[in-house]
Design a protein around this motif. Structure first.
Motif, PDB file in Angstrom:
ATOM      1  N   SER A  64      33.022 -45.598 -39.341  1.00 55.66           N
ATOM      2  CA  SER A  64      33.629 -46.919 -39.401  1.00 55.66           C
ATOM      3  C   SER A  64      34.812 -47.006 -38.444  1.00 55.66           C
ATOM      4  O   SER A  64      35.062 -48.059 -37.865  1.00 55.66           O
ATOM      5  CB  SER A  64      34.055 -47.259 -40.824  1.00 55.66           C
ATOM      6  OG  SER A  64      35.114 -46.418 -41.230  1.00 55.66           O
ATOM      7  N   GLN A  66      35.034 -45.406 -35.547  1.00 54.24           N
ATOM      8  CA  GLN A  66      34.452 -45.543 -34.223  1.00 54.24           C
ATOM      9  C   GLN A  66      33.953 -46.964 -34.001  1.00 54.24           C
ATOM     10  O   GLN A  66      34.119 -47.521 -32.917  1.00 54.24           O
ATOM     11  CB  GLN A  66      33.302 -44.557 -34.046  1.00 54.24           C
ATOM     12  CG  GLN A  66      33.745 -43.116 -33.975  1.00 54.24           C
ATOM     13  CD  GLN A  66      32.577 -42.160 -33.981  1.00 54.24           C
ATOM     14  OE1 GLN A  66      31.433 -42.557 -34.166  1.00 54.24           O
ATOM     15  NE2 GLN A  66      32.851 -40.884 -33.770  1.00 54.24           N
ATOM     16  N   ALA A  67      33.358 -47.550 -35.023  1.00 60.39           N
ATOM     17  CA  ALA A  67      32.844 -48.907 -34.897  1.00 60.39           C
ATOM     18  C   ALA A  67      33.981 -49.899 -34.702  1.00 60.39           C
ATOM     19  O   ALA A  67      33.857 -50.847 -33.919  1.00 60.39           O
ATOM     20  CB  ALA A  67      32.027 -49.280 -36.130  1.00 60.39           C
ATOM     21  N   SER A  68      35.105 -49.697 -35.387  1.00 59.33           N
ATOM     22  CA  SER A  68      36.215 -50.623 -35.236  1.00 59.33           C
ATOM     23  C   SER A  68      36.817 -50.530 -33.840  1.00 59.33           C
ATOM     24  O   SER A  68      37.253 -51.543 -33.290  1.00 59.33           O
ATOM     25  CB  SER A  68      37.269 -50.371 -36.305  1.00 59.33           C
ATOM     26  OG  SER A  68      37.827 -49.090 -36.148  1.00 59.33           O
ATOM     27  N   VAL A  70      35.141 -49.795 -31.071  1.00 51.85           N
ATOM     28  CA  VAL A  70      34.191 -50.491 -30.207  1.00 51.85           C
ATOM     29  C   VAL A  70      34.337 -51.999 -30.373  1.00 51.85           C
ATOM     30  O   VAL A  70      34.323 -52.747 -29.387  1.00 51.85           O
ATOM     31  CB  VAL A  70      32.740 -50.032 -30.509  1.00 51.85           C
ATOM     32  CG1 VAL A  70      31.731 -50.895 -29.774  1.00 51.85           C
ATOM     33  CG2 VAL A  70      32.569 -48.576 -30.139  1.00 51.85           C
ATOM     34  N   GLN A  71      34.513 -52.474 -31.592  1.00 48.10           N
ATOM     35  CA  GLN A  71      34.697 -53.902 -31.815  1.00 48.10           C
ATOM     36  C   GLN A  71      35.966 -54.405 -31.149  1.00 48.10           C
ATOM     37  O   GLN A  71      35.978 -55.498 -30.570  1.00 48.10           O
ATOM     38  CB  GLN A  71      34.743 -54.200 -33.316  1.00 48.10           C
ATOM     39  CG  GLN A  71      33.406 -54.067 -33.997  1.00 48.10           C
ATOM     40  CD  GLN A  71      33.509 -54.233 -35.501  1.00 48.10           C
ATOM     41  OE1 GLN A  71      34.600 -54.267 -36.061  1.00 48.10           O
ATOM     42  NE2 GLN A  71      32.362 -54.336 -36.145  1.00 48.10           N
ATOM     43  N   MET A  72      37.030 -53.628 -31.204  1.00 50.74           N
ATOM     44  CA  MET A  72      38.271 -54.026 -30.549  1.00 50.74           C
ATOM     45  C   MET A  72      38.099 -54.084 -29.030  1.00 50.74           C
ATOM     46  O   MET A  72      38.622 -54.993 -28.377  1.00 50.74           O
ATOM     47  CB  MET A  72      39.409 -53.070 -30.916  1.00 50.74           C
ATOM     48  CG  MET A  72      39.868 -53.197 -32.348  1.00 50.74           C
ATOM     49  SD  MET A  72      40.566 -54.807 -32.706  1.00 50.74           S
ATOM     50  CE  MET A  72      42.034 -54.742 -31.723  1.00 50.74           C
ATOM     51  N   ILE A  74      35.306 -54.689 -27.398  1.00 52.72           N
ATOM     52  CA  ILE A  74      34.488 -55.858 -27.095  1.00 52.72           C
ATOM     53  C   ILE A  74      35.312 -57.134 -27.196  1.00 52.72           C
ATOM     54  O   ILE A  74      35.231 -58.021 -26.334  1.00 52.72           O
ATOM     55  CB  ILE A  74      33.255 -55.911 -28.020  1.00 52.72           C
ATOM     56  CG1 ILE A  74      32.283 -54.783 -27.675  1.00 52.72           C
ATOM     57  CG2 ILE A  74      32.548 -57.268 -27.921  1.00 52.72           C
ATOM     58  CD1 ILE A  74      31.156 -54.621 -28.649  1.00 52.72           C
ATOM     59  N   ALA A  75      36.138 -57.238 -28.225  1.00 50.43           N
ATOM     60  CA  ALA A  75      36.992 -58.418 -28.381  1.00 50.43           C
ATOM     61  C   ALA A  75      37.981 -58.532 -27.227  1.00 50.43           C
ATOM     62  O   ALA A  75      38.222 -59.631 -26.706  1.00 50.43           O
ATOM     63  CB  ALA A  75      37.730 -58.358 -29.716  1.00 50.43           C
TER      64      ALA A  75
END
Length: 116
Positions: A64, A66-68, A70-72, A74-75
């Protein structure tokens, strides 16, 4: 009073949910009992046991995080693209056309290393 019809409606179905919970104390006690039983049968071995549920929680937490990240990223890329589009117009999208070959190069380079 119900009118006869050609269409049959489904009956209401019940939803049955049994919640699962994690009790670290109970898991530790069970692990120690299992190790003690194994030690009684084979006293020369040292008792070793692993906590599978707590390890799964740690693994999920790592994923989770690592996913956060990556989301940051992308944003941030989307925000920078929008700000660049506001200030420079459609020329910002040419940057993506120039950077896309680099992205694909490094992506394919990583795949080829894993195959070796």
């Amino acid at each position: 009073m119900k009118f006869p019809s050609l269409i049959r409606t489904s009956k209401f179905s019940q939803f049955h949910y049994e919640p699962r919970y994690y009790d670290p104390i109970k898991e530790e006690i069970e692990g120690k009992l299992k190790a003690a039983r194994a030690n009684q049968n084979n006293p020369s071995d040292t008792p070793s046991y692993t906590s599978s549920i707590s390890a799964a929680f740690r693994k999920r937490e790592r994923k989770s995080n690592q996913a956060s990240v990556v989301q940051m990223l992308i944003a941030a890329a989307m925000l920078l693209t929008f700000v660049g589009w506001v200030f420079y117009g459609n020329q910002v999208f040419y940057v993506y056309l120039l950077l896309s070959p680099l992205y694909f190069y490094f992506r394919l380079k990583g795949r080829n290393k894993s195959r070796d």
